[in-house]
Design a protein around this motif. Structure first.
Motif, PDB file in Angstrom:
ATOM      1  N   VAL A  24       0.907  -1.146   0.002  1.00 41.24           N
ATOM      2  CA  VAL A  24       0.061   0.155  -0.108  1.00 41.24           C
ATOM      3  C   VAL A  24       1.054   1.157  -0.199  1.00 41.24           C
ATOM      4  N   LYS A  25       0.548   2.390  -0.862  1.00 32.44           N
ATOM      5  CA  LYS A  25       1.430   3.366  -0.780  1.00 32.44           C
ATOM      6  C   LYS A  25       0.509   4.446  -0.693  1.00 32.44           C
ATOM      7  N   ILE A  26       0.783   5.441   0.133  1.00 33.85           N
ATOM      8  CA  ILE A  26      -0.196   6.741   0.514  1.00 33.85           C
ATOM      9  C   ILE A  26       0.738   8.121   0.288  1.00 33.85           C
ATOM     10  N   PHE A  27       0.359   8.929  -0.450  1.00 33.40           N
ATOM     11  CA  PHE A  27       0.863  10.442  -0.326  1.00 33.40           C
ATOM     12  C   PHE A  27      -0.003  11.136   0.437  1.00 33.40           C
ATOM     13  N   LEU A  28       0.710  11.741   1.608  1.00 39.23           N
ATOM     14  CA  LEU A  28      -0.354  12.457   2.622  1.00 39.23           C
ATOM     15  C   LEU A  28       0.121  14.015   2.446  1.00 39.23           C
ATOM     16  N   THR A  29      -0.715  14.730   2.455  1.00 36.58           N
ATOM     17  CA  THR A  29      -0.160  16.302   2.395  1.00 36.58           C
ATOM     18  C   THR A  29      -1.538  17.025   2.906  1.00 36.58           C
ATOM     19  N   ALA A  30      -1.119  18.363   3.291  1.00 27.80           N
ATOM     20  CA  ALA A  30      -1.927  19.392   3.984  1.00 27.80           C
ATOM     21  C   ALA A  30      -1.741  20.743   3.457  1.00 27.80           C
ATOM     22  N   SER A  31      -2.396  21.568   4.033  1.00 25.51           N
ATOM     23  CA  SER A  31      -2.003  23.087   3.441  1.00 25.51           C
ATOM     24  C   SER A  31      -0.794  23.719   4.237  1.00 25.51           C
ATOM     25  N   VAL A  32      -0.346  24.598   3.607  1.00 25.71           N
ATOM     26  CA  VAL A  32       1.012  25.170   4.203  1.00 25.71           C
ATOM     27  C   VAL A  32       0.796  25.613   5.585  1.00 25.71           C
ATOM     28  N   GLU A  33      -0.283  26.243   5.953  1.00 26.68           N
ATOM     29  CA  GLU A  33      -0.701  26.655   7.124  1.00 26.68           C
ATOM     30  C   GLU A  33      -0.666  25.661   7.896  1.00 26.68           C
ATOM     31  N   VAL A  34      -1.368  24.659   7.768  1.00 29.15           N
ATOM     32  CA  VAL A  34      -1.709  23.694   8.710  1.00 29.15           C
ATOM     33  C   VAL A  34      -0.206  22.709   9.032  1.00 29.15           C
ATOM     34  N   ARG A  35       0.634  22.735   8.105  1.00 29.65           N
ATOM     35  CA  ARG A  35       1.888  21.993   8.094  1.00 29.65           C
ATOM     36  C   ARG A  35       2.538  23.152   9.104  1.00 29.65           C
ATOM     37  N   ALA A  36       2.826  24.101   8.832  1.00 36.39           N
ATOM     38  CA  ALA A  36       3.527  25.175   9.559  1.00 36.39           C
ATOM     39  C   ALA A  36       3.092  25.061  11.235  1.00 36.39           C
ATOM     40  N   LYS A  37       1.849  25.133  11.337  1.00 40.46           N
ATOM     41  CA  LYS A  37       1.333  25.173  12.619  1.00 40.46           C
ATOM     42  C   LYS A  37       1.592  23.795  13.405  1.00 40.46           C
ATOM     43  N   ARG A  38       1.880  22.643  12.765  1.00 44.39           N
ATOM     44  CA  ARG A  38       2.092  21.459  13.258  1.00 44.39           C
ATOM     45  C   ARG A  38       3.669  21.532  13.708  1.00 44.39           C
ATOM     46  N   ARG A  39       4.451  22.048  12.898  1.00 46.09           N
ATOM     47  CA  ARG A  39       5.837  22.142  13.250  1.00 46.09           C
ATOM     48  C   ARG A  39       5.964  23.074  14.415  1.00 46.09           C
ATOM     49  N   TYR A  40       5.327  24.250  14.463  1.00 46.58           N
ATOM     50  CA  TYR A  40       5.598  25.282  15.485  1.00 46.58           C
ATOM     51  C   TYR A  40       5.089  24.366  16.849  1.00 46.58           C
ATOM     52  N   ASP A  41       4.016  23.810  16.911  1.00 45.24           N
ATOM     53  CA  ASP A  41       3.418  23.108  18.096  1.00 45.24           C
ATOM     54  C   ASP A  41       4.497  22.006  18.765  1.00 45.24           C
ATOM     55  N   GLU A  42       5.201  21.343  17.638  1.00 43.40           N
ATOM     56  CA  GLU A  42       6.214  20.390  17.949  1.00 43.40           C
ATOM     57  C   GLU A  42       7.625  21.145  18.727  1.00 43.40           C
ATOM     58  N   TYR A  43       7.701  22.331  18.278  1.00 44.89           N
ATOM     59  CA  TYR A  43       8.957  23.179  18.706  1.00 44.89           C
ATOM     60  C   TYR A  43       8.765  23.502  20.291  1.00 44.89           C
ATOM     61  N   ILE A  44       7.364  23.960  20.505  1.00 46.63           N
ATOM     62  CA  ILE A  44       7.024  24.593  21.748  1.00 46.63           C
ATOM     63  C   ILE A  44       6.709  23.588  22.904  1.00 46.63           C
ATOM     64  N   ALA A  45       6.453  22.287  22.211  1.00 50.28           N
ATOM     65  CA  ALA A  45       5.871  21.189  23.281  1.00 50.28           C
ATOM     66  C   ALA A  45       6.954  20.796  24.315  1.00 50.28           C
TER      67      ALA A  45
END
Length: 199
Positions: A178-199
């Motif tokens: 099974v192969k899956i290509f997963l993506t999201a909007s730039v805004e959502v991706r940036a927020k996820r990264r930010y949340d990871e850094y401040i966690a």
């Protein structure tokens, strides 16, 4: 009202269907056994911050598969480069840190993936913003990708797994079930990264 009476034509269709159906299941016993015992690999690709790790980890837990976070492998190589004082922006400097004594290991302890660098558990150390940046830099170095390629392939051969990361479906596991290509909007991706850094 339409009659429920079965005609000769219906019988011919039914007979034909049964023959086709029975042929589908005429699998030699030995071949069937090999099929049912084969290793299942799921490859999840996509840009950073798309949610690959979150979904892969949850799916692996639900299915009883091993979850392999390939990004952690690159983070570990990046951490090694930083500790050796290499310039992660200089490919030659990074390559110089990939020595014969370098040992990157992925172990599963109590069902959780842990990363080891030369015998040291660095699972927490690789989650810093600096390690993340280093991983991004070293992952672009062909020698690093080659170094980690065999490790990733061997992990996939030995267990049912869900593996996420860059080039997983095209280079590492081109024949994944099974192969899956997963993506999201730039805004959502940036927020996820930010949340990871401040966690």
């Amino acid at each position: 009202l339409k009659s429920n009476k079965i005609t000769k034509g219906d019988r011919r269709e039914e007979s034909c269907f049964r023959k086709k159906t029975s042929m589908r299941f005429r699998i030699p016993h030995s071949e069937f056994r090999i099929y049912t015992m084969s290793i299942i690999n799921v490859a999840i690709d996509g840009p950073a911050g798309a949610g690959k790790s979150t979904i892969s980890r949850a799916a692996a837990k639900e299915m009883g598969y091993i979850y392999i976070d390939t990004g952690a492998l690159y983070r570990t190589v990046g951490l090694n480069a930083m500790r050796k004082g290499a310039d992660v922006n200089d490919p030659e400097s990074v390559v110089a840190t990939i020595t014969d004594d370098l040992k990157v290991e992925l172990r599963f302890i109590d069902g959780e993936q842990r990363m080891f660098l030369n015998g040291e558990d660095v699972s927490s150390a690789i989650r810093t913003p600096e390690a993340s940046m280093a991983a991004s830099r070293v992952s672009a170095v062909p020698a690093v990708r080659k170094y980690l390629f065999d490790l990733q392939k061997n992990l996939a051969k030995s267990s049912n797994c869900i593996m996420d990361g860059r080039d997983i479906g095209t280079v590492v596991l081109p024949r994944a079930n099974v192969k899956i290509f997963l993506t999201a909007s730039v805004e959502v991706r940036a927020k996820r990264r930010y949340d990871e850094y401040i966690a």
